[in-house]
Design a protein around this motif. Structure first.
Motif, mmCIF file in Angstrom:
data_model
loop_
_atom_site.group_PDB
_atom_site.id
_atom_site.type_symbol
_atom_site.label_atom_id
_atom_site.label_comp_id
_atom_site.label_asym_id
_atom_site.label_seq_id
_atom_site.Cartn_x
_atom_site.Cartn_y
_atom_site.Cartn_z
ATOM 1 N N SER A 81 -14.231 28.033 0.802
ATOM 2 C CA SER A 81 -15.422 28.345 1.579
ATOM 3 C C SER A 81 -15.287 27.723 2.955
ATOM 4 O O SER A 81 -14.743 26.614 3.098
ATOM 5 C CB SER A 81 -16.668 27.761 0.901
ATOM 6 N N ILE A 82 -15.750 28.434 3.950
ATOM 7 C CA ILE A 82 -15.736 27.889 5.309
ATOM 8 C C ILE A 82 -17.134 27.943 5.872
ATOM 9 O O ILE A 82 -17.954 28.770 5.479
ATOM 10 C CB ILE A 82 -14.756 28.652 6.229
ATOM 11 N N ASP A 83 -17.440 27.042 6.819
ATOM 12 C CA ASP A 83 -18.727 27.041 7.470
ATOM 13 C C ASP A 83 -18.842 28.228 8.404
ATOM 14 O O ASP A 83 -17.862 28.633 9.028
ATOM 15 C CB ASP A 83 -18.918 25.741 8.260
ATOM 16 N N ASN A 84 -20.050 28.771 8.501
ATOM 17 C CA ASN A 84 -20.307 29.874 9.399
ATOM 18 C C ASN A 84 -20.346 29.340 10.840
ATOM 19 O O ASN A 84 -21.207 28.553 11.188
ATOM 20 C CB ASN A 84 -21.640 30.535 9.042
#
Length: 87
Positions: A81-84
């Motif tokens: 998961s990556i930050d928006n």
């Protein structure tokens, strides 16, 4: 003409219809208007030849020979998961 499920690099076009070959799937997208003329007949004939080859590939495979998922859909995705960045 492509060899269905044989590789990940063949593609063909019939009108504006694009057919991409993968080892585990065939991707078909676009539009095709089949007119009742010579060009429409040639395009329908190509589609018929392609779908016949695809059906033969399904009929000629045994359960032990089926390929596992290895297409772009699976291999290009990461489970991280990556930050928006837009928030």
């Amino acid at each position: 003409m492509i060899e269905p499920f044989a590789n990940n690099h063949q593609s063909m076009q019939v009108g504006e219809l694009i057919i991409e070959n993968q080892e585990d799937k065939i991707i078909i997208y676009g539009d095709l208007d089949l007119y009742f003329n010579d060009l429409g007949y040639q395009q329908a004939k190509k589609l018929h030849e392609l779908t016949t080859k695809i059906m033969q590939a399904f009929e000629n495979v045994d359960e032990n020979n089926k390929k596992t998922l290895s297409s772009k859909e699976k291999s290009d995705r990461s489970d991280d998961s990556i930050d928006n960045p837009f928030l």
